[in-house]
Design a protein around this motif. Structure first.
Motif, PDB file in Angstrom:
ATOM      1  N   VAL A   1      32.300   4.533  18.345  1.00  0.00           N
ATOM      2  CA  VAL A   1      31.660   3.505  19.171  1.00  0.00           C
ATOM      3  C   VAL A   1      30.555   4.111  20.032  1.00  0.00           C
ATOM      4  N   SER A   2      30.817   5.263  20.627  1.00  0.00           N
ATOM      5  CA  SER A   2      29.824   5.899  21.496  1.00  0.00           C
ATOM      6  C   SER A   2      28.586   6.306  20.709  1.00  0.00           C
ATOM      7  N   ALA A   3      28.792   6.967  19.574  1.00  0.00           N
ATOM      8  CA  ALA A   3      27.650   7.380  18.757  1.00  0.00           C
ATOM      9  C   ALA A   3      26.912   6.178  18.186  1.00  0.00           C
ATOM     10  N   GLY A   4      27.670   5.124  17.836  1.00  0.00           N
ATOM     11  CA  GLY A   4      27.028   3.911  17.324  1.00  0.00           C
ATOM     12  C   GLY A   4      26.121   3.277  18.363  1.00  0.00           C
ATOM     13  N   ILE A   5      26.607   3.218  19.611  1.00  0.00           N
ATOM     14  CA  ILE A   5      25.769   2.667  20.681  1.00  0.00           C
ATOM     15  C   ILE A   5      24.555   3.561  20.925  1.00  0.00           C
ATOM     16  N   GLY A   6      24.774   4.874  20.822  1.00  0.00           N
ATOM     17  CA  GLY A   6      23.649   5.804  20.962  1.00  0.00           C
ATOM     18  C   GLY A   6      22.604   5.583  19.876  1.00  0.00           C
ATOM     19  N   MET A   7      23.059   5.354  18.635  1.00  0.00           N
ATOM     20  CA  MET A   7      22.141   5.064  17.526  1.00  0.00           C
ATOM     21  C   MET A   7      21.394   3.747  17.769  1.00  0.00           C
ATOM     22  N   TRP A   8      22.112   2.763  18.303  1.00  0.00           N
ATOM     23  CA  TRP A   8      21.463   1.485  18.591  1.00  0.00           C
ATOM     24  C   TRP A   8      20.379   1.647  19.662  1.00  0.00           C
ATOM     25  N   ALA A   9      20.690   2.449  20.697  1.00  0.00           N
ATOM     26  CA  ALA A   9      19.698   2.710  21.747  1.00  0.00           C
ATOM     27  C   ALA A   9      18.488   3.443  21.173  1.00  0.00           C
ATOM     28  N   LEU A  10      18.755   4.378  20.257  1.00  0.00           N
ATOM     29  CA  LEU A  10      17.661   5.118  19.620  1.00  0.00           C
ATOM     30  C   LEU A  10      16.780   4.182  18.801  1.00  0.00           C
ATOM     31  N   ALA A  11      17.415   3.322  17.998  1.00  0.00           N
ATOM     32  CA  ALA A  11      16.643   2.395  17.167  1.00  0.00           C
ATOM     33  C   ALA A  11      15.811   1.443  18.034  1.00  0.00           C
ATOM     34  N   THR A  12      16.391   0.986  19.149  1.00  0.00           N
ATOM     35  CA  THR A  12      15.656   0.103  20.059  1.00  0.00           C
ATOM     36  C   THR A  12      14.446   0.812  20.641  1.00  0.00           C
TER      37      THR A  12
END
Length: 388
Positions: A139-150
């Protein structure tokens, strides 16, 4: 070094900066979320075990939190090691997240055993802790990936908007240069070719009128009238149109052009031109920083104000002030004619067109009533990079 080599080096440097920023975004976002989850999980476990399991007299909160911190470090370390921020395809991003989460889950369980969270953990306990650690990491890495993509999408949009703005600015500059070229050509044509032809026609008419004794009185009078009209057209209409298209002394600077403009007003109108030292410095004929298009636009502002003063009120004085503040040219024109009332008069059409023209150059225009009489026209025009 050639310009192409310099551009290539700049592009490479920018890509490196973008990559570093992407990595920081991913790792920082993942770490913050993971630490938050870890702290919450440790607090929850401590409360549940201490209050709902009477047999547990002591719950090692510090050890649990330390084990969670180890999991966060491993999660971030794996994401950094596999260069997860460089992943472009969705499945490579999933693999990076799953791999880092699995490593974090395993490290969390090992750390719990090492730090004494469990003395003799069962298989069920092991599986539960590894799975919870994996989910925490995923979950943490997924949110980090989402922040990166944004962030990446926002960067693309911002740079596209910046490129569009540059293209628009270049197009406006090109139009300005073409407008100046056409104005100059037409003004020279009016002042030269057309005026010369009118002079020749006037000379021929003069010859005919010298032989007026051979003409009847009506024909002679008609020819005299034609000659008078042509002379007025040559001296007033053609010359005035030439000045409107390309003001006198514009090549010498803004101040000389405005002096020439104000000098053509009737003697009954008192004029005053006030120029700050900053404007004189950038308008120095030996090395003017003002472009022809900037001078022309500033002259148009004063022309519009003078035209309004002559049309909409019998002004007896016109005051023009020029100042330069933070690279913005401020043009102020006041007259003492009839009081301008926006509700009834509205903005003159010429002023509206000038306001649109200024907005394209990044400037703005303001037409307001005078203090007691007349009107006050102000314009703010950002000047070129040479003045920054």
């Amino acid at each position: 070094m050639s310009s192409s080599s310099t551009d290539t080096a700049a592009v490479v440097a920018q890509r490196r900066r973008d990559s570093r920023q992407d990595q920081v975004t991913l790792l920082r976002g993942s770490a913050i979320i993971a630490l938050g989850y870890g702290l919450g999980a440790a607090l929850q476990s401590t409360y549940v075990y201490a209050n709902l399991v009477p047999a547990w007299q002591y719950v090692p909160f510090a050890a649990r939190m330390l084990a969670n911190a180890v999991a966060v470090v491993v999660l971030i370390g794996v994401l950094a090691a596999v260069q997860a921020h460089r992943a472009r395809r969705w499945w490579t991003k999933v693999l990076c997240v799953v791999g880092a989460a699995a490593a974090a889950g395993g490290a969390r369980y090992v750390a719990q055993v090492v730090f004494g969270v469990y003395d003799e953990p069962t298989e069920a306990t092991r599986d539960a802790e590894v799975l919870s650690g994996f989910l925490l990491g995923a979950v943490s890495a997924g949110i980090g990936m989402w922040a990166l993509a944004t962030r990446q999408k926002a960067r693309v949009r911002t740079r596209a908007a910046a490129r569009d703005a540059v293209h628009v600015e270049l197009a406006v500059k090109a139009l300005e240069q073409e407008e100046i070229r056409v104005r100059r050509a037409v003004a020279e044509g009016l002042h030269g070719t057309l005026q010369s032809k009118l002079v020749l026609v006037d000379a021929r008419l003069a010859e005919v009128l010298d032989r007026a004794d051979r003409l009847d009185a009506a024909d002679a009078e008609s020819l005299a009238w034609v000659r008078t009209e042509l002379d007025e057209a040559r001296d007033i209409d053609v010359r005035q149109m030439s000045r409107l298209l390309y003001p006198d002394r514009l090549e010498l600077g803004l101040v000389p052009a405005l002096r020439a403009l104000l000098g053509r007003l009737p003697a009954s109108i008192a004029t005053r031109l006030t120029v700050s030292d900053a404007v004189r410095a950038v308008d120095d004929p030996t090395g003017s920083s003002l472009t022809i298009s900037e001078r022309l636009l500033a002259v148009r502002v004063v022309e519009e104000a003078v035209s309004n003063a002559l049309k909409h009120g019998p002004a007896s004085s016109i005051a023009v002030e020029l100042d330069l503040v933070d690279g913005v040219l401020h043009v102020s024109v006041r007259n003492d004619g009839d009081l301008y009332v926006p509700a009834s008069a509205g903005a003159p059409s010429g002023t509206a067109r000038l306001e649109t023209r200024l907005s394209l150059a990044g400037g703005r225009l303001s037409l307001t009533p005078g203090r007691e009489r007349g009107a006050h026209l102000e314009a703010w025009l950002p000047l070129g990079a040479g003045l920054q």
